[in-house]
Structure formats: structure tokens, C-alpha cells
Design a protein around this motif. Structure first.
Motif, PDB file in Angstrom:
ATOM      1  N   VAL A 299       0.886  -1.169   0.000  1.00  0.00           N
ATOM      2  CA  VAL A 299       0.000   0.000   0.000  1.00  0.00           C
ATOM      3  C   VAL A 299       0.918   1.211   0.000  1.00  0.00           C
ATOM      4  O   VAL A 299       1.884   1.264   0.768  1.00  0.00           O
ATOM      5  CB  VAL A 299      -0.900   0.017   1.253  1.00  0.00           C
ATOM      6  CG1 VAL A 299      -1.672   1.332   1.341  1.00  0.00           C
ATOM      7  CG2 VAL A 299      -1.852  -1.172   1.252  1.00  0.00           C
ATOM      8  N   ILE A 300       0.643   2.174  -0.849  1.00  0.00           N
ATOM      9  CA  ILE A 300       1.500   3.359  -0.923  1.00  0.00           C
ATOM     10  C   ILE A 300       0.655   4.627  -0.878  1.00  0.00           C
ATOM     11  O   ILE A 300      -0.447   4.676  -1.419  1.00  0.00           O
ATOM     12  CB  ILE A 300       2.390   3.359  -2.185  1.00  0.00           C
ATOM     13  CG1 ILE A 300       1.553   3.285  -3.464  1.00  0.00           C
ATOM     14  CG2 ILE A 300       3.390   2.207  -2.133  1.00  0.00           C
ATOM     15  CD1 ILE A 300       2.378   3.445  -4.745  1.00  0.00           C
ATOM     16  N   GLY A 301       1.183   5.638  -0.204  1.00  0.00           N
ATOM     17  CA  GLY A 301       0.473   6.902  -0.087  1.00  0.00           C
ATOM     18  C   GLY A 301       1.252   7.873   0.770  1.00  0.00           C
ATOM     19  O   GLY A 301       2.444   7.678   1.017  1.00  0.00           O
ATOM     20  N   TRP A 302       0.570   8.904   1.235  1.00  0.00           N
ATOM     21  CA  TRP A 302       1.256   9.965   1.978  1.00  0.00           C
ATOM     22  C   TRP A 302       0.602  10.154   3.339  1.00  0.00           C
ATOM     23  O   TRP A 302      -0.565  10.500   3.445  1.00  0.00           O
ATOM     24  CB  TRP A 302       1.223  11.274   1.190  1.00  0.00           C
ATOM     25  CG  TRP A 302       2.492  12.051   1.365  1.00  0.00           C
ATOM     26  CD1 TRP A 302       2.753  12.990   2.317  1.00  0.00           C
ATOM     27  CD2 TRP A 302       3.689  11.932   0.587  1.00  0.00           C
ATOM     28  NE1 TRP A 302       4.031  13.473   2.177  1.00  0.00           N
ATOM     29  CE2 TRP A 302       4.636  12.845   1.119  1.00  0.00           C
ATOM     30  CE3 TRP A 302       4.061  11.159  -0.506  1.00  0.00           C
ATOM     31  CZ2 TRP A 302       5.917  12.998   0.592  1.00  0.00           C
ATOM     32  CZ3 TRP A 302       5.328  11.305  -1.034  1.00  0.00           C
ATOM     33  CH2 TRP A 302       6.245  12.215  -0.480  1.00  0.00           C
ATOM     34  N   HIS A 303       1.399   9.935   4.387  1.00  0.00           N
ATOM     35  CA  HIS A 303       0.936  10.039   5.764  1.00  0.00           C
ATOM     36  C   HIS A 303       0.654  11.493   6.124  1.00  0.00           C
ATOM     37  O   HIS A 303       1.384  12.394   5.702  1.00  0.00           O
ATOM     38  CB  HIS A 303       2.023   9.471   6.684  1.00  0.00           C
ATOM     39  CG  HIS A 303       1.587   9.131   8.060  1.00  0.00           C
ATOM     40  ND1 HIS A 303       1.283  10.085   9.002  1.00  0.00           N
ATOM     41  CD2 HIS A 303       1.411   7.932   8.671  1.00  0.00           C
ATOM     42  CE1 HIS A 303       0.935   9.490  10.129  1.00  0.00           C
ATOM     43  NE2 HIS A 303       0.999   8.181   9.956  1.00  0.00           N
ATOM     44  N   PRO A 304      -0.390  11.745   6.910  1.00  0.00           N
ATOM     45  CA  PRO A 304      -0.698  13.145   7.262  1.00  0.00           C
ATOM     46  C   PRO A 304       0.418  13.847   8.035  1.00  0.00           C
ATOM     47  O   PRO A 304       0.591  15.069   7.886  1.00  0.00           O
ATOM     48  CB  PRO A 304      -1.967  13.023   8.120  1.00  0.00           C
ATOM     49  CG  PRO A 304      -2.030  11.600   8.559  1.00  0.00           C
ATOM     50  CD  PRO A 304      -1.399  10.819   7.450  1.00  0.00           C
TER      51      PRO A 304
ATOM     52  N   GLU B 147       1.666  12.237  -8.900  1.00  0.00           N
ATOM     53  CA  GLU B 147       1.848  11.587 -10.209  1.00  0.00           C
ATOM     54  C   GLU B 147       2.797  10.409 -10.090  1.00  0.00           C
ATOM     55  O   GLU B 147       2.603   9.365 -10.738  1.00  0.00           O
ATOM     56  CB  GLU B 147       2.384  12.603 -11.221  1.00  0.00           C
ATOM     57  CG  GLU B 147       1.381  13.663 -11.650  1.00  0.00           C
ATOM     58  CD  GLU B 147       1.206  14.782 -10.624  1.00  0.00           C
ATOM     59  OE1 GLU B 147       1.951  14.813  -9.608  1.00  0.00           O
ATOM     60  OE2 GLU B 147       0.314  15.634 -10.829  1.00  0.00           O
ATOM     61  N   TRP B 148       3.818  10.547  -9.259  1.00  0.00           N
ATOM     62  CA  TRP B 148       4.759   9.455  -9.009  1.00  0.00           C
ATOM     63  C   TRP B 148       4.052   8.269  -8.358  1.00  0.00           C
ATOM     64  O   TRP B 148       4.241   7.108  -8.764  1.00  0.00           O
ATOM     65  CB  TRP B 148       5.894   9.968  -8.125  1.00  0.00           C
ATOM     66  CG  TRP B 148       6.872   8.938  -7.662  1.00  0.00           C
ATOM     67  CD1 TRP B 148       7.655   8.132  -8.437  1.00  0.00           C
ATOM     68  CD2 TRP B 148       7.202   8.629  -6.294  1.00  0.00           C
ATOM     69  NE1 TRP B 148       8.444   7.322  -7.641  1.00  0.00           N
ATOM     70  CE2 TRP B 148       8.187   7.611  -6.338  1.00  0.00           C
ATOM     71  CE3 TRP B 148       6.765   9.118  -5.067  1.00  0.00           C
ATOM     72  CZ2 TRP B 148       8.736   7.069  -5.175  1.00  0.00           C
ATOM     73  CZ3 TRP B 148       7.318   8.589  -3.914  1.00  0.00           C
ATOM     74  CH2 TRP B 148       8.287   7.572  -3.960  1.00  0.00           C
ATOM     75  N   ILE B 149       3.217   8.555  -7.363  1.00  0.00           N
ATOM     76  CA  ILE B 149       2.452   7.490  -6.709  1.00  0.00           C
ATOM     77  C   ILE B 149       1.527   6.804  -7.718  1.00  0.00           C
ATOM     78  O   ILE B 149       1.426   5.576  -7.747  1.00  0.00           O
ATOM     79  CB  ILE B 149       1.649   8.063  -5.521  1.00  0.00           C
ATOM     80  CG1 ILE B 149       2.602   8.455  -4.378  1.00  0.00           C
ATOM     81  CG2 ILE B 149       0.606   7.053  -5.026  1.00  0.00           C
ATOM     82  CD1 ILE B 149       1.926   9.215  -3.247  1.00  0.00           C
ATOM     83  N   GLU B 150       0.874   7.606  -8.534  1.00  0.00           N
ATOM     84  CA  GLU B 150      -0.023   7.030  -9.544  1.00  0.00           C
ATOM     85  C   GLU B 150       0.730   6.084 -10.471  1.00  0.00           C
ATOM     86  O   GLU B 150       0.252   4.996 -10.813  1.00  0.00           O
ATOM     87  CB  GLU B 150      -0.697   8.138 -10.351  1.00  0.00           C
ATOM     88  CG  GLU B 150      -1.638   7.611 -11.413  1.00  0.00           C
ATOM     89  CD  GLU B 150      -2.405   8.713 -12.128  1.00  0.00           C
ATOM     90  OE1 GLU B 150      -3.252   8.378 -12.974  1.00  0.00           O
ATOM     91  OE2 GLU B 150      -2.148   9.904 -11.831  1.00  0.00           O
ATOM     92  N   GLU B 151       1.922   6.482 -10.870  1.00  0.00           N
ATOM     93  CA  GLU B 151       2.723   5.624 -11.747  1.00  0.00           C
ATOM     94  C   GLU B 151       3.080   4.302 -11.070  1.00  0.00           C
ATOM     95  O   GLU B 151       3.023   3.234 -11.684  1.00  0.00           O
ATOM     96  CB  GLU B 151       4.007   6.367 -12.146  1.00  0.00           C
ATOM     97  CG  GLU B 151       4.893   5.609 -13.112  1.00  0.00           C
ATOM     98  CD  GLU B 151       6.111   6.413 -13.516  1.00  0.00           C
ATOM     99  OE1 GLU B 151       7.136   5.793 -13.858  1.00  0.00           O
ATOM    100  OE2 GLU B 151       6.036   7.653 -13.479  1.00  0.00           O
ATOM    101  N   LEU B 152       3.392   4.367  -9.768  1.00  0.00           N
ATOM    102  CA  LEU B 152       3.774   3.160  -9.041  1.00  0.00           C
ATOM    103  C   LEU B 152       2.594   2.215  -8.811  1.00  0.00           C
ATOM    104  O   LEU B 152       2.797   1.010  -8.599  1.00  0.00           O
ATOM    105  CB  LEU B 152       4.397   3.528  -7.691  1.00  0.00           C
ATOM    106  CG  LEU B 152       5.780   4.190  -7.739  1.00  0.00           C
ATOM    107  CD1 LEU B 152       6.230   4.588  -6.340  1.00  0.00           C
ATOM    108  CD2 LEU B 152       6.813   3.258  -8.378  1.00  0.00           C
TER     109      LEU B 152
END
Length: 255
Positions: A59-64, A76-81
Motif C-alpha cells: 500500500v502506498i500513499g502519503w501520511h498526514p 503523479e509518481w504514486i499514480e505511476e507506481l
């Protein structure tokens, strides 16, 4: 199939014995592990981990807490991954009003942007919520997150809040705190969550369950969480393992 739905096996706490930790988990019957990368560094190490082990998903994303460090182009980088076949959700995302590292408005904007990305990608989301129950629920409603659903990770809120999350197509996940003597609310909520919306996790290396509280948590300790869940629900350990495993496979699209 015992599945730890939230791990951080790529963190530095496991640098000296990661392989041994993973092997011990397998010996405890943990057949699948879902590792969560939550900032620039851990997203990269999560991808490396899922490339190395067949039974670990990402699971990939950005922690608050790290929201203030998100830069232009990171989404965009996350979307690519997410094109990686073993990336099964976006997260952990949400709000954290306990640690004063990212302004609330920045956290909320990064949260909303990630929900919108997940909806476009048709991926579930993993929610981090600390001391921000009202705002988390409000944003999930406003962004129509029910279209994709996801999981409320390491749930610590009230049953009233849990009901709102269940109505929005979310699963409720519990970790080590349900084994703590003073954790009255999580235990009460776990007893009320429908069995087909229940998940177990460790959040290792954090929040180790009793009798390991205060020590480094390991993904193999999810067995202790499942045992506690079975006792609280008045069902067999095998039933909890089967149900939570099937729930995780359904949510994350794991074969």
C-alpha cells in the motif's frame, strides 16, 4: 489464511533481522502481509519489499504527519507506481492532530487529493486517524469515498464513528491495543463490528500486543491480535482467521 493487513517491515527497526522476522511470521501462520509505504522513502522501500517476497503486498500513499513534505509531482509518481500488480491500495492517508508537524489545512488538502486519485484509479484507501475523528469522517463523506471504500486502520474511535465508516463501505481493522487492559473502547467496538467487515493487523514495529507491549512489534504477533479478537467475539480462533483473511482478500483483491 492469517493476514496482517498493516505492517512496516521496511523500517529501520528491522534492518538487522528482517528475514528472521518474516520467517517467524510464516511459522506463526501468517501467510500474507501488507506493507505500507507512507512517504517518499518508505514508498520506495515498500516497492523493493514486494518485489522480493511473493507473499507481501504493498500500500502506498502519503501520511498526514508528512503532508507538509509532499512536493509537486509526488501524486503523479504514486499514480505511476500503482501500476505495479502488487500495489493493492492507497495510503496510509488521513489526518493526525496529535503530532504537530503538518498544519491541519495542509493535511486536509493532501488527504482530499489522495482520495480523488484513489477514486480515479478505483483502488481502496487505508485511513490513518488520530484525534481527528470528526474531520476524517466529514472529508470521507464530502469526497464520496464510499465509491471505493477501504479500511480504518488501527481503529480507536467510538462505535458511532465506526457505524458511519461502515456505511461508507469501510472495513474496521484492529491491532495490539485490543489486548491492552485499559483499552475499553476498541474492545467494545470490535464486539459490534459485523464479522464480514473485520480485519486484524499489527502496525509493526509499533503497538506490540500483550505480553510484548512496549517492545518492538512483529508481524507474527498478529496471531495474538486474532486470538484476542476471537475471545472478545466469543468465536473460535479458526473462525476469526478465516473471516478476516477472506475480508482482506476481498478488500485488497488478493488471490
Amino acid at each position: 489464511m492469517l493476514i496482517d493487513t498493516h505492517t512496516h517491515l521496511d523500517t529501520e527497526q528491522f534492518d538487522e533481522d528482517r528475514e528472521s522476522v518474516i520467517q517467524r511470521a510464516l511459522e506463526q501462520g501468517v501467510e500474507r502481509m501488507i506493507n505500507v509505504g507512507f512517504n517518499r522513502e518508505t514508498i520506495q522501500s515498500t516497492i523493493q519489499l514486494i518485489d522480493t517476497y511473493d507473499f507481501i503486498y504493498g500500500v502506498i500513499g502519503w501520511h498526514p504527519v508528512d503532508a507538509v513534505f509532499m512536493k509537486e509531482g509526488d501524486l503523479e509518481w504514486i499514480e505511476e507506481l500503482t501500476r505495479h500488480p502488487k500495489v493493492v491500495a492507497l495510503g496510509e492517508m488521513g489526518l493526525d492532530y496529535h503530532w504537530d508537524t503538518s498544519p491541519k489545512d495542509v493535511q486536509q488538502q493532501v488527504f482530499r487529493e489522495q482520495i480523488r486519485l484513489a477514486k480515479r484509479l478505483k483502488l481502496p484507501i487505508v485511513i490513518h486517524n488520530r484525534d481527528a475523528h470528526h474531520d476524517v469522517v466529514q472529508i470521507l463523506k464530502e469526497e464520496r469515498a464510499s465509491e471505493i471504500g477501504g479500511v480504518m486502520h488501527c481503529y480507536s474511535g467510538s462505535w458511532e464513528t465506526a457505524k458511519q465508516c461502515l456505511d461508507m463501505n469501510f472495513y474496521i481493522s484492529f491491532g495490539g491495543p485490543i489486548t491492552f487492559k485499559n483499552a475499553k473502547q476498541p474492545k467494545e467496538v470490535l464486539q459490534k463490528v459485523p464479522m464480514d467487515r473485520l480485519l486484524v493487523e499489527t502496525d509493526c514495529p509499533y503497538l506490540a500486543p500483550h505480553p510484548n507491549r512496549g517492545k518492538r512489534n512483529e508481524t507474527g504477533f498478529v496471531k495474538l491480535v486474532a486470538l484476542a479478537a476471537a475471545e472478545l467475539r466469543g468465536v473460535s480462533f479458526e473462525e476469526i482467521v478465516l473471516q478476516t483473511g477472506n475480508n482482506a482478500k476481498k478488500l485488497f483483491g488478493i488471490n
